[in-house]
Scaffold this motif. Structure first.
Motif, PDB file in Angstrom:
ATOM      1  N   THR A  55       0.836  -1.198   0.000  1.00  0.00           N
ATOM      2  CA  THR A  55       0.000   0.000   0.000  1.00  0.00           C
ATOM      3  C   THR A  55       0.871   1.248   0.000  1.00  0.00           C
ATOM      4  OG1 THR A  55      -0.098   0.098   2.419  1.00  0.00           O
ATOM      5  CG2 THR A  55      -1.787  -1.222   1.295  1.00  0.00           C
ATOM      6  N   ALA A  56       0.218   2.400  -0.212  1.00  0.00           N
ATOM      7  CA  ALA A  56       0.892   3.693  -0.175  1.00  0.00           C
ATOM      8  C   ALA A  56      -0.085   4.739   0.325  1.00  0.00           C
ATOM      9  CB  ALA A  56       1.424   4.073  -1.558  1.00  0.00           C
ATOM     10  N   PHE A  57       0.435   5.897   0.728  1.00  0.00           N
ATOM     11  CA  PHE A  57      -0.387   7.011   1.226  1.00  0.00           C
ATOM     12  C   PHE A  57      -1.273   6.583   2.387  1.00  0.00           C
ATOM     13  CE2 PHE A  57       0.146   8.000  -3.393  1.00  0.00           C
ATOM     14  CZ  PHE A  57       1.065   9.027  -3.228  1.00  0.00           C
ATOM     15  N   GLY A  58      -0.674   5.849   3.324  1.00  0.00           N
ATOM     16  CA  GLY A  58      -1.434   5.449   4.504  1.00  0.00           C
ATOM     17  C   GLY A  58      -2.578   4.511   4.215  1.00  0.00           C
ATOM     18  N   GLY A  59      -2.441   3.681   3.202  1.00  0.00           N
ATOM     19  CA  GLY A  59      -3.495   2.731   2.854  1.00  0.00           C
ATOM     20  C   GLY A  59      -4.489   3.236   1.849  1.00  0.00           C
ATOM     21  N   ALA A  60      -4.326   4.494   1.388  1.00  0.00           N
ATOM     22  CA  ALA A  60      -5.264   5.031   0.396  1.00  0.00           C
ATOM     23  C   ALA A  60      -5.046   4.403  -0.975  1.00  0.00           C
ATOM     24  CB  ALA A  60      -5.114   6.550   0.294  1.00  0.00           C
ATOM     25  N   PHE A  61      -3.843   3.938  -1.240  1.00  0.00           N
ATOM     26  CA  PHE A  61      -3.489   3.321  -2.519  1.00  0.00           C
ATOM     27  C   PHE A  61      -3.099   1.882  -2.249  1.00  0.00           C
ATOM     28  CE2 PHE A  61      -0.589   2.069  -5.846  1.00  0.00           C
ATOM     29  CZ  PHE A  61      -1.100   2.620  -6.996  1.00  0.00           C
ATOM     30  N   VAL A  62      -3.803   0.962  -2.895  1.00  0.00           N
ATOM     31  CA  VAL A  62      -3.572  -0.462  -2.679  1.00  0.00           C
ATOM     32  C   VAL A  62      -3.249  -1.138  -4.011  1.00  0.00           C
ATOM     33  CG1 VAL A  62      -4.613  -2.655  -2.000  1.00  0.00           C
ATOM     34  CG2 VAL A  62      -5.038  -0.604  -0.644  1.00  0.00           C
ATOM     35  N   GLU A  63      -2.193  -1.935  -3.992  1.00  0.00           N
ATOM     36  CA  GLU A  63      -1.823  -2.716  -5.180  1.00  0.00           C
ATOM     37  C   GLU A  63      -2.056  -4.180  -4.857  1.00  0.00           C
ATOM     38  OE1 GLU A  63       0.219  -2.449  -9.139  1.00  0.00           O
ATOM     39  OE2 GLU A  63      -0.954  -1.169  -7.831  1.00  0.00           O
ATOM     40  N   ASP A  64      -3.174  -4.721  -5.328  1.00  0.00           N
ATOM     41  CA  ASP A  64      -3.483  -6.119  -5.093  1.00  0.00           C
ATOM     42  C   ASP A  64      -3.909  -6.764  -6.399  1.00  0.00           C
ATOM     43  OD1 ASP A  64      -5.964  -5.021  -5.502  1.00  0.00           O
ATOM     44  OD2 ASP A  64      -6.688  -5.316  -3.455  1.00  0.00           O
ATOM     45  N   SER A  65      -4.343  -8.002  -6.337  1.00  0.00           N
ATOM     46  CA  SER A  65      -4.692  -8.733  -7.552  1.00  0.00           C
ATOM     47  C   SER A  65      -5.868  -8.091  -8.285  1.00  0.00           C
ATOM     48  CB  SER A  65      -5.014 -10.195  -7.213  1.00  0.00           C
ATOM     49  OG  SER A  65      -6.071 -10.268  -6.263  1.00  0.00           O
ATOM     50  N   LEU A  66      -6.831  -7.553  -7.531  1.00  0.00           N
ATOM     51  CA  LEU A  66      -7.980  -6.892  -8.150  1.00  0.00           C
ATOM     52  C   LEU A  66      -7.533  -5.644  -8.911  1.00  0.00           C
ATOM     53  CD1 LEU A  66     -11.107  -6.679  -8.444  1.00  0.00           C
ATOM     54  CD2 LEU A  66     -11.069  -5.240  -6.398  1.00  0.00           C
ATOM     55  N   ALA A  67      -6.675  -4.846  -8.281  1.00  0.00           N
ATOM     56  CA  ALA A  67      -6.178  -3.633  -8.934  1.00  0.00           C
ATOM     57  C   ALA A  67      -5.368  -3.976 -10.180  1.00  0.00           C
ATOM     58  CB  ALA A  67      -5.329  -2.823  -7.950  1.00  0.00           C
ATOM     59  N   ILE A  68      -4.520  -4.989 -10.078  1.00  0.00           N
ATOM     60  CA  ILE A  68      -3.686  -5.374 -11.216  1.00  0.00           C
ATOM     61  C   ILE A  68      -4.542  -5.857 -12.376  1.00  0.00           C
ATOM     62  CG2 ILE A  68      -1.961  -7.040 -12.007  1.00  0.00           C
ATOM     63  CD1 ILE A  68      -0.688  -6.847  -9.235  1.00  0.00           C
ATOM     64  N   PHE A  69      -5.603  -6.610 -12.067  1.00  0.00           N
ATOM     65  CA  PHE A  69      -6.488  -7.082 -13.139  1.00  0.00           C
ATOM     66  C   PHE A  69      -7.076  -5.915 -13.917  1.00  0.00           C
ATOM     67  CE2 PHE A  69     -10.893  -7.810 -14.462  1.00  0.00           C
ATOM     68  CZ  PHE A  69     -10.722  -8.841 -15.362  1.00  0.00           C
ATOM     69  N   PHE A  70      -7.613  -4.907 -13.204  1.00  0.00           N
ATOM     70  CA  PHE A  70      -8.219  -3.775 -13.894  1.00  0.00           C
ATOM     71  C   PHE A  70      -7.184  -2.894 -14.567  1.00  0.00           C
ATOM     72  CE2 PHE A  70     -12.001  -4.904 -11.490  1.00  0.00           C
ATOM     73  CZ  PHE A  70     -13.001  -4.609 -12.404  1.00  0.00           C
ATOM     74  N   LYS A  71      -5.986  -2.828 -14.030  1.00  0.00           N
ATOM     75  CA  LYS A  71      -4.940  -2.052 -14.686  1.00  0.00           C
ATOM     76  C   LYS A  71      -4.545  -2.688 -16.018  1.00  0.00           C
ATOM     77  CE  LYS A  71      -3.052   0.069 -10.528  1.00  0.00           C
ATOM     78  NZ  LYS A  71      -1.896   0.250  -9.628  1.00  0.00           N
ATOM     79  N   ARG A  72      -4.477  -3.992 -16.046  1.00  0.00           N
ATOM     80  CA  ARG A  72      -4.226  -4.674 -17.323  1.00  0.00           C
ATOM     81  C   ARG A  72      -5.348  -4.373 -18.317  1.00  0.00           C
ATOM     82  NH1 ARG A  72      -3.047 -10.555 -14.678  1.00  0.00           N
ATOM     83  NH2 ARG A  72      -0.912 -10.196 -13.929  1.00  0.00           N
ATOM     84  N   PHE A  73      -6.568  -4.452 -17.822  1.00  0.00           N
ATOM     85  CA  PHE A  73      -7.715  -4.188 -18.687  1.00  0.00           C
ATOM     86  C   PHE A  73      -7.666  -2.772 -19.251  1.00  0.00           C
ATOM     87  CE2 PHE A  73     -12.110  -2.546 -18.954  1.00  0.00           C
ATOM     88  CZ  PHE A  73     -12.593  -3.355 -19.963  1.00  0.00           C
ATOM     89  N   PHE A  74      -7.384  -1.788 -18.384  1.00  0.00           N
ATOM     90  CA  PHE A  74      -7.338  -0.394 -18.826  1.00  0.00           C
ATOM     91  C   PHE A  74      -6.185  -0.146 -19.795  1.00  0.00           C
ATOM     92  CE2 PHE A  74      -9.513   0.731 -14.607  1.00  0.00           C
ATOM     93  CZ  PHE A  74     -10.761   0.706 -15.206  1.00  0.00           C
ATOM     94  N   LEU A  75      -5.042  -0.780 -19.559  1.00  0.00           N
ATOM     95  CA  LEU A  75      -3.905  -0.598 -20.472  1.00  0.00           C
ATOM     96  C   LEU A  75      -4.212  -1.166 -21.851  1.00  0.00           C
ATOM     97  CD1 LEU A  75      -0.871  -1.391 -18.119  1.00  0.00           C
ATOM     98  CD2 LEU A  75      -1.351   0.789 -19.259  1.00  0.00           C
TER      99      LEU A  75
END
Length: 256
Positions: A55-75
């Motif tokens: 995480t980053a910014f005190g937990g405001a930003f999370v990098e997990d499997s769900l986030a990575i899936f959507f980031k791939r989709f958006f890219l």
């Protein structure tokens, strides 16, 4: 977070391309190929990484499997949109670098939204996306329909942002939390709190306006006459992904 920084840097480079280099109009389409190549490299760097990375910014930003899936989709969607937009760019040769950079900035907002784990990060990410949409809708400045659509979209976007902020304020005021993980833990205590429920209602209404969900889709026909190919493709990608992803799983389950 590194991925988002690189995407923003790519958008800045594309925006400044006309100022830093003298590019003939017939060669400006190569800016699209440069953007596609850069996004392809970024997509390759996150391929195969499914595990949570922190995480980053005190937990405001999370990098997990769900986030990575959507980031791939958006890219992938961003690559396709820029490729399709390369043909349209010939009609706006004088401002094509700004055209591509706006698409990239919208993509950056989507990447941040995929990792948002509190209302502050989510709101800023959504506003970054919608501000670029305002400009893309009114990008054809010589067409009255485009300018009119941009103004209407700006007004409706401001209205929906106000609903969202008011809802977030009520939720924070009643629970004292804006982090999705913390909210998921205390939400059962406020299920009968009318002020909390009103806040959730306003938040959902604001998000409904943003993604043109029924019954908040009434603004969409007024905006469509001014759309560009990029706006239509990027917005459809964003709207549909929001409908799949909402409500935020981290808010419901408390995943981090």
């Amino acid at each position: 977070m590194t991925l988002e920084i690189w995407v923003i840097a790519l958008g800045i480079v594309l925006m400044l391309a006309d100022f830093l280099f003298v590019i003939p109009p017939e060669r400006k389409k190569y800016l699209a190929y440069l953007a596609i190549a850069a996004l392809g490299v970024m997509l390759f760097t996150i391929t195969g990484s499914d595990a949570a990375t922190g995480t980053a910014f005190g937990g405001a930003f999370v990098e997990d499997s769900l986030a990575i899936f959507f980031k791939r989709f958006f890219l992938v969607a961003g690559i396709l949109v820029i490729f399709l937009s390369s043909e349209f760019a010939g009609k706006i040769a004088n401002t094509v670098s700004e055209y591509y950079s706006l698409i990239i900035f919208a993509l950056a907002g989507m990447l941040y939204a995929a990792s948002a784990n509190d209302f502050a990060m989510l709101f800023v990410s959504i506003e970054l996306i919608t501000v670029t949409f305002y400009v893309l809708v009114s990008f054809q400045r010589r067409k009255i329909a485009s300018l009119e659509a941009g103004v209407k979209y700006l007004i409706m976007g401001a209205l929906s942002s106000a609903f969202m902020v008011f809802g977030i304020a009520l939720i924070w005021g009643t629970t004292g939390k804006i982090n999705f993980t913390e909210l998921a833990q205390v939400t059962p205590q406020f299920v009968n709190d009318k002020l909390f429920l009103i806040g959730v209602l306003f938040l959902l209404a604001g998000l409904g306006f943003k993604i043109a969900a029924v019954p908040f889709q009434i603004w969409a026909p007024d905006v469509l006459p001014g759309r560009t190919h990029a706006y239509y493709s990027v917005s459809r990608c964003w709207f549909q992904s929001c409908r799949v992803r909402s409500p935020p799983p981290r808010f419901v389950r408390g995943d981090s």
